[in-house]
Design a protein around this motif. Sequence first.
Motif, short mmCIF file in Angstrom:
data_model
loop_
_atom_site.label_atom_id
_atom_site.label_comp_id
_atom_site.label_asym_id
_atom_site.label_seq_id
_atom_site.Cartn_x
_atom_site.Cartn_y
_atom_site.Cartn_z
N ARG A 32 45.45 38.48 33.76
CA ARG A 32 45.24 38.22 35.18
C ARG A 32 43.77 38.03 35.53
NH1 ARG A 32 43.92 40.71 39.91
NH2 ARG A 32 43.44 42.69 38.90
N ARG A 33 42.94 38.90 35.02
CA ARG A 33 41.52 38.87 35.39
C ARG A 33 40.73 37.83 34.61
NH1 ARG A 33 39.28 43.34 38.13
NH2 ARG A 33 40.75 45.04 38.53
N TYR A 34 41.13 37.55 33.38
CA TYR A 34 40.34 36.67 32.52
C TYR A 34 41.21 35.55 31.96
CZ TYR A 34 37.18 40.61 32.92
OH TYR A 34 36.38 41.61 33.41
N PRO A 196 32.33 42.34 49.47
CA PRO A 196 33.63 41.82 49.03
C PRO A 196 34.63 41.66 50.17
CG PRO A 196 32.86 43.54 47.54
CD PRO A 196 31.92 43.54 48.72
N GLU A 197 34.50 42.47 51.20
CA GLU A 197 35.43 42.38 52.33
C GLU A 197 35.34 41.02 53.02
OE1 GLU A 197 34.73 46.67 51.47
OE2 GLU A 197 33.44 44.89 51.66
N GLN A 198 34.16 40.39 52.99
CA GLN A 198 34.02 39.07 53.58
C GLN A 198 34.78 38.03 52.76
OE1 GLN A 198 29.73 39.22 53.45
NE2 GLN A 198 29.57 39.45 55.68
N VAL A 199 34.76 38.19 51.46
CA VAL A 199 35.53 37.30 50.58
C VAL A 199 37.02 37.52 50.80
CG1 VAL A 199 36.03 36.70 48.18
CG2 VAL A 199 33.68 37.21 48.88
N ASP A 200 37.41 38.77 50.90
CA ASP A 200 38.82 39.09 51.16
C ASP A 200 39.27 38.46 52.48
OD1 ASP A 200 41.28 40.82 50.58
OD2 ASP A 200 40.71 41.54 52.58
N MET A 244 33.57 40.66 44.26
CA MET A 244 33.88 39.51 45.11
C MET A 244 34.91 38.60 44.44
SD MET A 244 30.16 38.49 46.63
CE MET A 244 29.35 39.51 47.86
N ILE A 245 34.73 38.38 43.15
CA ILE A 245 35.69 37.55 42.42
C ILE A 245 37.09 38.16 42.51
CG2 ILE A 245 36.36 36.73 40.12
CD1 ILE A 245 33.35 36.49 39.49
N GLU A 246 37.16 39.47 42.37
CA GLU A 246 38.44 40.17 42.48
C GLU A 246 38.99 40.06 43.89
OE1 GLU A 246 41.71 42.72 41.45
OE2 GLU A 246 40.35 41.42 40.33
N ALA A 247 38.11 40.21 44.90
CA ALA A 247 38.56 40.17 46.30
C ALA A 247 39.11 38.81 46.69
CB ALA A 247 37.39 40.54 47.22
N ALA A 248 38.69 37.75 45.99
CA ALA A 248 39.16 36.41 46.31
C ALA A 248 40.63 36.20 45.95
CB ALA A 248 38.31 35.36 45.61
N GLY A 249 41.18 37.08 45.14
CA GLY A 249 42.59 36.99 44.80
C GLY A 249 42.97 35.70 44.09
N GLY A 250 42.10 35.22 43.23
CA GLY A 250 42.39 33.99 42.48
C GLY A 250 41.97 32.72 43.19
N ARG A 251 41.40 32.83 44.39
CA ARG A 251 41.00 31.64 45.14
C ARG A 251 39.55 31.21 44.87
NH1 ARG A 251 44.68 30.36 49.26
NH2 ARG A 251 46.17 32.05 49.76
N VAL A 289 27.61 36.92 33.77
CA VAL A 289 28.44 37.92 33.09
C VAL A 289 29.66 38.26 33.93
CG1 VAL A 289 28.48 40.29 32.23
CG2 VAL A 289 26.49 38.86 31.81
N ALA A 290 29.49 38.36 35.24
CA ALA A 290 30.62 38.69 36.11
C ALA A 290 31.70 37.61 36.08
CB ALA A 290 30.13 38.89 37.54
N ALA A 291 31.28 36.35 35.97
CA ALA A 291 32.24 35.24 36.01
C ALA A 291 32.83 34.89 34.65
CB ALA A 291 31.56 34.00 36.59
N ALA A 292 32.23 35.35 33.57
CA ALA A 292 32.67 34.96 32.23
C ALA A 292 34.15 35.26 32.00
CB ALA A 292 31.83 35.68 31.18
N GLY A 293 34.88 34.24 31.62
CA GLY A 293 36.29 34.42 31.29
C GLY A 293 37.22 34.42 32.48
N THR A 294 36.67 34.44 33.70
CA THR A 294 37.53 34.53 34.89
C THR A 294 38.04 33.18 35.36
OG1 THR A 294 35.68 34.32 36.45
CG2 THR A 294 36.22 36.55 35.66
N GLY A 295 37.46 32.09 34.87
CA GLY A 295 37.80 30.77 35.37
C GLY A 295 36.95 30.38 36.56
N VAL A 296 36.08 31.27 37.01
CA VAL A 296 35.16 30.97 38.11
C VAL A 296 33.89 30.36 37.52
CG1 VAL A 296 33.80 31.93 40.01
CG2 VAL A 296 36.09 32.83 39.52
N ARG A 297 33.51 29.20 38.00
CA ARG A 297 32.38 28.49 37.44
C ARG A 297 31.08 28.84 38.14
NH1 ARG A 297 35.76 22.87 36.57
NH2 ARG A 297 36.05 23.12 34.33
N LEU A 298 29.96 28.34 37.57
CA LEU A 298 28.64 28.68 38.06
C LEU A 298 27.87 27.43 38.46
CD1 LEU A 298 27.69 31.14 35.18
CD2 LEU A 298 28.46 31.79 37.46
N SER A 299 27.07 27.57 39.50
CA SER A 299 26.16 26.50 39.87
C SER A 299 24.79 27.10 40.16
CB SER A 299 26.65 25.75 41.12
OG SER A 299 25.69 24.80 41.54
N ASP A 300 23.75 26.47 39.62
CA ASP A 300 22.39 26.88 39.91
C ASP A 300 22.01 26.37 41.30
OD1 ASP A 300 19.85 27.94 39.60
OD2 ASP A 300 19.63 27.18 37.56
#
Length: 434
Positions: A32-34, A196-200, A244-251, A289-300
């Motif tokens: 689920r998480r990764y 995280p509550e703002q993301v939720d 925050m990634i967790e609070a997004a619930g996959g979004r 590190v927080a995003a690794a494996g989660t499917g959440v991508r990064l932008s500089d």
Amino acid sequence: MSEEAAVATSLPGRVTEDLAARLAPVDAELARRYPGEPGTRQPVHTVYVPADAYSAGTVAEWGGQALELLGRHAPSAGEFADVLGLPDELAGPVHERVLAKLEREPVEDLRIDFEDGYGVRPDAEEDADAAKAARLLAGSWEAGGAPPYAGIRMKCMEAAVRDRGVRTLDIFLTGLLEAGDLPEGLVLTLPKVSFPEQVDAMAGLCGEFEEARGLPRGRIGFEIQIETTQSILGPDGRATVARMIEAAGGRATSLHYGTFDYSAACGVSAAYQAMDHPAADHAKAVMQVAAAGTGVRLSDGSTNVVPSGSRQQVHEAWKLHHGLVRRSLARAYYQGWDMHPGHLPTRYAATYAFYREGMERAASRLAAYAGHFGGESAVMDEPATARALSNYLLRGLDCGALTSSEVARYSGMTRADLDRLAGRSAPTGQTGAT
């Protein structure tokens, strides 16, 4: 006696069954998480345009301005390569591809900005601009002239502008649906997130809209913009961005670093606010590190030094931007912001050089790994590295740096072969060279 019968063991069979039962919740949580990379094209940049300045011709205008600037200040492949310090063997191929890209697809990801680039306006004015953005973008998608990815950056979830941001998002999404459907390339950006509550809350808002319009649950995702110190390290000492990634619930689709807001929040003086400041590197390392494996991508982030003025000033700005893009790519930040048409030539030049200079080696290593040509290699790669090599070549194909025939020549693999090795699905939104 069979070979299998000759092997002695001591543990009873129930041990593996007990282990499976004990670790089943962990297995499910890991899945689920990764879930791993989403397996789709990632744009190499995001272009931000204030909502009041956006028109149906914006993308073509950016491409035209970039071509004009390039033709005026570095009209030949050799001159452009000299400015950027590219080796002779890359000068022609990079220049040729940059010109083609600026004519064919100058912008890969467009964000119509209702936040800092737009400011606070009368409600009626922002209402009208939100409706216009939806109408024009829907028309561009319908006509086939929109970038592969596009959407809006709304105002944030802080109390002073929350209601305005929600209303703008509602008007924009409603306008898209009234014009037909939500495009596959739709991207929404939530800025200035601190808790995280703002993301939720944003995830809940997306769910409310889906329910109101009968959309499948989870259809609407969004980017989280990392611009505050609280988004990296919370008051409890934990890495807030992971929560925050967790609070997004996959979004959550990606994390975007905000160079100047974050630097200012750290107390960095204006003259030293930049993508390569140590404060920026720390924030982006935590994000990575927080995003690794989660499917959440990064932008500089971006640079605020734009190519304008004299030829020397343009060249200096190009050198700076080119170096920053190369630095990001080497650090596995494959996307960044571009704030001015003059940034497009160096965005693509740096990106294309990055993939072209490593193409033969990456393809040869992959061929050796897969056993093509009976390949021999001085590097013994593992499956994780083979996935990375495949993704490297796929990113080069997606943006137009490489062609399928070139990759096949050195690797013996088709696009489908690379997709399988990388764990990708069938390519979507791909408009790179073939």
